[in-house]
Design a protein around this motif. Structure first.
Motif, PDB file in Angstrom:
ATOM      1  N   ASP A 206     -13.183   3.517  20.487  1.00  0.00           N
ATOM      2  CA  ASP A 206     -13.909   4.354  21.449  1.00  0.00           C
ATOM      3  C   ASP A 206     -14.306   3.560  22.686  1.00  0.00           C
ATOM      4  O   ASP A 206     -14.265   4.082  23.808  1.00  0.00           O
ATOM      5  CB  ASP A 206     -15.146   4.960  20.788  1.00  0.00           C
ATOM      6  N   TRP A 207     -14.691   2.294  22.491  1.00  0.00           N
ATOM      7  CA  TRP A 207     -15.050   1.469  23.648  1.00  0.00           C
ATOM      8  C   TRP A 207     -13.819   1.140  24.487  1.00  0.00           C
ATOM      9  O   TRP A 207     -13.886   1.113  25.729  1.00  0.00           O
ATOM     10  CB  TRP A 207     -15.742   0.187  23.196  1.00  0.00           C
ATOM     11  N   THR A 208     -12.681   0.877  23.835  1.00  0.00           N
ATOM     12  CA  THR A 208     -11.462   0.641  24.618  1.00  0.00           C
ATOM     13  C   THR A 208     -11.067   1.899  25.376  1.00  0.00           C
ATOM     14  O   THR A 208     -10.581   1.827  26.507  1.00  0.00           O
ATOM     15  CB  THR A 208     -10.290   0.203  23.724  1.00  0.00           C
ATOM     16  N   PHE A 209     -11.301   3.054  24.771  1.00  0.00           N
ATOM     17  CA  PHE A 209     -10.982   4.325  25.424  1.00  0.00           C
ATOM     18  C   PHE A 209     -11.868   4.541  26.642  1.00  0.00           C
ATOM     19  O   PHE A 209     -11.439   5.117  27.647  1.00  0.00           O
ATOM     20  CB  PHE A 209     -11.158   5.475  24.427  1.00  0.00           C
ATOM     21  N   LEU A 210     -13.091   4.060  26.570  1.00  0.00           N
ATOM     22  CA  LEU A 210     -13.996   4.189  27.712  1.00  0.00           C
ATOM     23  C   LEU A 210     -13.588   3.267  28.848  1.00  0.00           C
ATOM     24  O   LEU A 210     -13.544   3.675  30.018  1.00  0.00           O
ATOM     25  CB  LEU A 210     -15.434   3.877  27.279  1.00  0.00           C
TER      26      LEU A 210
ATOM     27  N   ALA B   6     -17.830   7.368  37.695  1.00  0.00           N
ATOM     28  CA  ALA B   6     -19.222   7.806  37.547  1.00  0.00           C
ATOM     29  C   ALA B   6     -19.451   8.382  36.153  1.00  0.00           C
ATOM     30  O   ALA B   6     -20.489   8.123  35.526  1.00  0.00           O
ATOM     31  CB  ALA B   6     -19.551   8.852  38.606  1.00  0.00           C
ATOM     32  N   SER B   7     -18.495   9.147  35.648  1.00  0.00           N
ATOM     33  CA  SER B   7     -18.617   9.722  34.306  1.00  0.00           C
ATOM     34  C   SER B   7     -18.632   8.626  33.239  1.00  0.00           C
ATOM     35  O   SER B   7     -19.427   8.676  32.293  1.00  0.00           O
ATOM     36  CB  SER B   7     -17.462  10.685  34.042  1.00  0.00           C
ATOM     37  N   ALA B   8     -17.758   7.627  33.404  1.00  0.00           N
ATOM     38  CA  ALA B   8     -17.731   6.519  32.447  1.00  0.00           C
ATOM     39  C   ALA B   8     -19.055   5.769  32.436  1.00  0.00           C
ATOM     40  O   ALA B   8     -19.540   5.336  31.384  1.00  0.00           O
ATOM     41  CB  ALA B   8     -16.588   5.566  32.785  1.00  0.00           C
ATOM     42  N   THR B   9     -19.669   5.623  33.598  1.00  0.00           N
ATOM     43  CA  THR B   9     -20.977   4.976  33.680  1.00  0.00           C
ATOM     44  C   THR B   9     -22.029   5.801  32.944  1.00  0.00           C
ATOM     45  O   THR B   9     -22.880   5.256  32.221  1.00  0.00           O
ATOM     46  CB  THR B   9     -21.393   4.783  35.149  1.00  0.00           C
TER      47      THR B   9
ATOM     48  N   LEU C  52     -21.495   5.291  29.303  1.00  0.00           N
ATOM     49  CA  LEU C  52     -21.930   3.939  28.930  1.00  0.00           C
ATOM     50  C   LEU C  52     -23.428   3.898  28.661  1.00  0.00           C
ATOM     51  O   LEU C  52     -23.885   3.229  27.729  1.00  0.00           O
ATOM     52  CB  LEU C  52     -21.557   2.957  30.042  1.00  0.00           C
ATOM     53  N   PHE C  53     -24.209   4.625  29.454  1.00  0.00           N
ATOM     54  CA  PHE C  53     -25.661   4.620  29.304  1.00  0.00           C
ATOM     55  C   PHE C  53     -26.177   5.796  28.480  1.00  0.00           C
ATOM     56  O   PHE C  53     -27.377   6.083  28.484  1.00  0.00           O
ATOM     57  CB  PHE C  53     -26.318   4.601  30.683  1.00  0.00           C
ATOM     58  N   GLY C  54     -25.269   6.477  27.764  1.00  0.00           N
ATOM     59  CA  GLY C  54     -25.680   7.475  26.795  1.00  0.00           C
ATOM     60  C   GLY C  54     -26.121   8.810  27.351  1.00  0.00           C
ATOM     61  O   GLY C  54     -26.808   9.569  26.663  1.00  0.00           O
ATOM     62  N   VAL C  55     -25.728   9.132  28.574  1.00  0.00           N
ATOM     63  CA  VAL C  55     -26.112  10.416  29.152  1.00  0.00           C
ATOM     64  C   VAL C  55     -25.425  11.554  28.419  1.00  0.00           C
ATOM     65  O   VAL C  55     -26.027  12.596  28.144  1.00  0.00           O
ATOM     66  CB  VAL C  55     -25.774  10.458  30.654  1.00  0.00           C
ATOM     67  N   TYR C  56     -24.153  11.375  28.081  1.00  0.00           N
ATOM     68  CA  TYR C  56     -23.411  12.338  27.258  1.00  0.00           C
ATOM     69  C   TYR C  56     -22.251  11.622  26.595  1.00  0.00           C
ATOM     70  O   TYR C  56     -21.923  10.479  26.931  1.00  0.00           O
ATOM     71  CB  TYR C  56     -22.928  13.542  28.082  1.00  0.00           C
TER      72      TYR C  56
END
Length: 239
Positions: free
Chosen positions: A135-139, A180-183, A186-190
């Motif tokens: 999942d982190w590599t996908f991000l 912006a979505s990836a950020t 990363l910070f758990g917004v969704y």
């Protein structure tokens, strides 16, 4: 057919391949990524292997777009063209690392079959860790790095008019949105695989498909065959 026209066709095909392979890989990976009991069950290994194959094709196509575009882009900015190639290589590398993590879940399931293994909670823990790694590599691969690569390519396309500027602007918007979505993820917004995440990825998807169709239909625009500061563009390369 001129060399620029051939390059445009190849790049168009490769971009379409990336879209099909990316969607196919994510869909086929489903059992291993979303079923917490996958590692203890009968498994749907063939489906996961097909997903890995799609992701491998994706990595090859991503690398191919950078390699084929480099001779065209370096006429406009050699540094930016080299950066784009390196970015695509990085994106492909992260995708390959993600493939290995998912296939490792399959290996755990195959080697841990049996009643004793089913009672071992460490298998589930290890599988979840590998899925989290994927999942982190996908991000970072198909989101952060893809966004940066899209911004570089779209900016070059915009300044050189290799494609109509509205298409390039779509790439600039798409690259910025997916970063912006990836950020936010990363910070758990969704969650990454969610409605907001999917909506943020749509402009990049639209950019790549629109770019592919344009290149297949008409090729590159006026900047394809002419270095910065040169004279009249090559008419044969104008598409």
């Amino acid at each position: 057919m001129s060399s620029a026209r051939r390059s445009a066709v190849v790049v168009g095909v490769l971009f379409l391949v990336t879209e099909v392979a990316a969607v196919g890989g994510l869909a086929l990976y489903g059992p291993a990524l979303h079923d917490t009991g996958y590692v203890l069950g009968a498994g749907r290994d063939t489906r996961v292997f097909l997903g890995a194959l799609c992701e491998f094709v994706l990595a090859l196509a991503v690398t191919g777009t950078g390699a084929v575009l480099y001779p065209v882009l370096r006429r406009r900015s050699e540094g930016a063209a080299l950066g784009y190639v390196c970015g695509r290589l990085l994106e492909a590398t992260v995708i390959l690392v993600g493939i290995v993590s998912v296939l490792s879940v399959v290996t755990l399931r195959q080697q841990g079959q049996g009643a004793a293994a089913a009672a071992d909670p460490s298998l589930v823990t290890a599988a979840r860790a590998l899925v989290a790694f994927h999942d982190w590599t996908f991000l970072f691969g198909p989101n952060f790095v893809l966004g940066a690569n899209t911004l570089v390519l779209a900016a070059l396309m915009y300044t050189s008019r290799l494609v109509p500027r509205p298409i390039a602007v779509l790439g600039l918007v798409g690259g910025a949105l997916i970063c912006a979505s990836a950020t936010a993820v990363l910070f758990g917004v969704y969650e990454q695989v969610s409605l907001p995440g999917s909506l943020a990825a749509l402009p990049v998807f639209a950019w790549e498909v629109t770019l592919a169709v344009r290149l297949l239909a008409k090729g590159f625009g006026e900047g394809a065959g002419t270095p910065v500061g040169a004279g009249t563009p090559l008419g044969a390369d104008a598409g």
